[in-house]
Scaffold this motif. Structure first.
Motif, short mmCIF file in Angstrom:
data_model
loop_
_atom_site.label_atom_id
_atom_site.label_comp_id
_atom_site.label_asym_id
_atom_site.label_seq_id
_atom_site.Cartn_x
_atom_site.Cartn_y
_atom_site.Cartn_z
N LEU A 294 119.84 9.99 39.20
CA LEU A 294 119.43 9.02 38.18
C LEU A 294 118.65 9.71 37.07
CD1 LEU A 294 118.33 5.93 40.32
CD2 LEU A 294 120.35 6.13 38.90
N TYR A 295 117.72 10.63 37.46
CA TYR A 295 116.97 11.39 36.46
C TYR A 295 117.93 12.17 35.57
CZ TYR A 295 112.39 10.63 38.67
OH TYR A 295 111.23 10.09 39.16
N VAL A 296 118.93 12.80 36.20
CA VAL A 296 119.89 13.61 35.43
C VAL A 296 120.56 12.75 34.38
CG1 VAL A 296 122.09 14.80 35.58
CG2 VAL A 296 120.29 15.36 37.19
N LEU A 297 121.08 11.57 34.80
CA LEU A 297 121.76 10.70 33.84
C LEU A 297 120.79 10.23 32.76
CD1 LEU A 297 123.96 8.45 36.14
CD2 LEU A 297 124.72 10.30 34.67
N TYR A 298 119.57 9.89 33.21
CA TYR A 298 118.61 9.27 32.31
C TYR A 298 118.08 10.26 31.27
CZ TYR A 298 114.62 6.39 30.92
OH TYR A 298 113.71 5.64 30.21
N PHE A 299 117.87 11.53 31.70
CA PHE A 299 117.28 12.51 30.79
C PHE A 299 118.32 13.36 30.07
CE2 PHE A 299 113.59 11.91 33.67
CZ PHE A 299 112.68 11.50 32.72
N PHE B 161 117.00 20.14 36.06
CA PHE B 161 117.74 19.22 36.93
C PHE B 161 118.93 19.88 37.58
CE2 PHE B 161 115.41 15.87 34.53
CZ PHE B 161 114.72 15.41 35.63
N LEU B 162 119.52 20.88 36.89
CA LEU B 162 120.61 21.61 37.52
C LEU B 162 120.10 22.36 38.75
CD1 LEU B 162 123.58 22.12 37.22
CD2 LEU B 162 123.06 24.21 35.96
#
Lengths: 224, 214
Positions: free
Chosen positions: A76-81, B183-184
């Motif tokens: 979710l963080y990945v999509l959001y940020f 994030f990666l």
């Protein structure tokens, strides 16, 4: 030390915040339903792609394993940020729903796979013998037999996903848990809001689990 | 790419693994107690164990986490974030594990229990020496899957300020703004721990089903 003795459940306060929490429960339900609809489609696409030629099936298998092996919160963080960095700016709710849909799509693809593999080999051969093309083999023969036994598993994942929606609060969606958090930080009463949220989840998911159990029992009987 | 971020993330990974192990230990104990409790001949114990299982399976783990961290202090029970995290995760996974324990015990063939009775084993002896060893084999694959789910669920405790891997990643993102790399790495690190576990569980699954067929 014994301040727990003086603690009391404030019924008036609980009743006062209940309507607000129930409205938030509606948002939670919406996120679950939309997210699940996405997951149902994504799951089918992934399951079918996995049966394709190796150049397709190999990356798809990796993608499914990758999504299943990493936490939904991080996804979710990945999509959001990260999406906004590439010019895709979606609302928190839409981002969250897409995240839920992709995550559970990966799980549902395994359910589809099991369901499709469960269809008897003779059915495929009959379709060839009757000169059905690929599309009609799938829509008229394989999927109608594969889908009904999957229903209980779909039901299970629907309930699991419903219980995962509080994660959306981490990306600022004002759903049930976030609403409780807001009430808590405004009134410094955390017991009533968080307990009510727990009870609302229980009140919705327990009856749903009973329905799924009955479905499961019915399919188990049919198979015998 | 962003090797300098790794020390911070790996420090978080250490806490993630500690959390996973501590919660798994709690979950295992609770699952055995509650799973056996649901099969108890005494009704009050059955009801108690059943209520525990349904409440913890019926509500969100995140809600449980918040409840233990924010609501429990108002009853005078103050837990630090780590203890609240272990308690919530352990009790949640323990509820799922209890169902596995119950299911595995019930799936031991009836003849085994009858043989135990014929050999004049007491109820406790039958459970300990005949039923549990056979049920335990069947519990292994679902327990492995629960462990993987637990590892992923530890990301949630970042929301109650425990500095595990996701928390460290999130703070790094806030302070450095190097969103992509962070994030990666985070995804890759979780994958690097969880995927070997998945492969291990599959290997155990194959051995168990070969054992059950034999």
């Amino acid at each position: 030390m014994f301040d727990w003795i003086t603690f009391t459940w404030d019924m008036e306060f609980a009743l006062e915040i209940l309507p607000q929490l129930l409205r938030a429960a509606w948002i939670t339900l919406q996120a679950t339903v939309v997210g699940f609809a996405i997951a149902v489609v994504v799951g089918l696409v992934l399951a079918l792609a996995r049966r394709g030629p190796r150049i397709v099936s190999w990356p798809v298998t990796f993608l499914i394993e990758f999504i299943r092996s990493t936490p939904l919160l991080v996804q979710l963080y990945v999509l959001y940020f990260i999406l906004p960095l590439y010019g895709v700016s979606l609302s928190a709710f839409v981002t969250g729903v897409i995240g839920l849909g992709l995550h559970y799509g990966a799980y549902l693809s395994e359910v589809y796979r099991a369901g499709i593999e469960h269809v008897d080999k003779g059915q495929w051969e009959a379709a060839i013998a009757l000169n059905f093309d690929r599309r009609r083999t799938w829509t008229n023969i394989v999927l109608p037999q594969a889908l009904p036994p999957m229903l209980p598993m779909f039901g299970n994942y629907f309930i699991v996903m419903f219980k995962e929606t509080p994660l959306l609060s981490a990306i600022t969606v004002v759903e049930l848990l976030q609403t409780a958090k807001i009430i808590g930080s405004r009134t410094f009463n955390y017991v009533e809001p968080y307990t009510l949220v727990g009870l609302i989840f229980l009140a919705l998911s327990y009856p749903a689990a009973l329905v799924v159990n009955r479905l499961e029992a019915r399919f188990a009987r049919q198979r015998q | 790419m962003g090797i300098d971020l790794l020390p911070t993330l790996l420090r978080g990974a250490g806490i993630t693994i500690q959390l996973t192990l501590a919660s798994a230990a709690l979950a295992l104990v609770v699952a055995l107690i509650a799973g056996l409790g649901r099969l108890s001949p005494w009704k009050p114990i059955r009801i108690l164990a059943g209520t525990y299982v349904e409440v913890f399976r019926g509500t969100s783990v995140l809600v449980q986490l918040f409840w233990f961290y924010f609501a429990l202090p108002l009853f005078g029970i103050r837990l630090d974030a780590f203890a609240a995290g272990v308690l919530a995760l352990g009790l949640n996974v323990g509820a799922y594990g209890a169902e596995t324990v119950r299911g595995s015990i019930l799936s031991v063939p009836r003849g085994q229990i009858e043989a135990g009775i014929a050999l004049n084993f007491s109820a406790a002896q039958r459970m300990r020496r005949i039923v549990l060893p056979q049920a335990f084999v069947m519990m292994l694959p679902p327990f492995g899957n629960n462990l993987i789910e637990l590892l992923k669920a530890t990301a949630l405790v970042s929301l109650i300020t425990i500095p595990e891997m996701t928390f460290e990643g999130y703070s790094l993102q806030m302070t450095t703004g190097r969103t992509n790399e962070i994030f990666l790495w985070l995804l890759l690190l979780y994958f690097a721990v969880a995927y070997p576990l998945t492969l291990g569980v599959r290997a155990i699954e194959r051995r168990v089903s070969a054992f059950l067929r034999a």
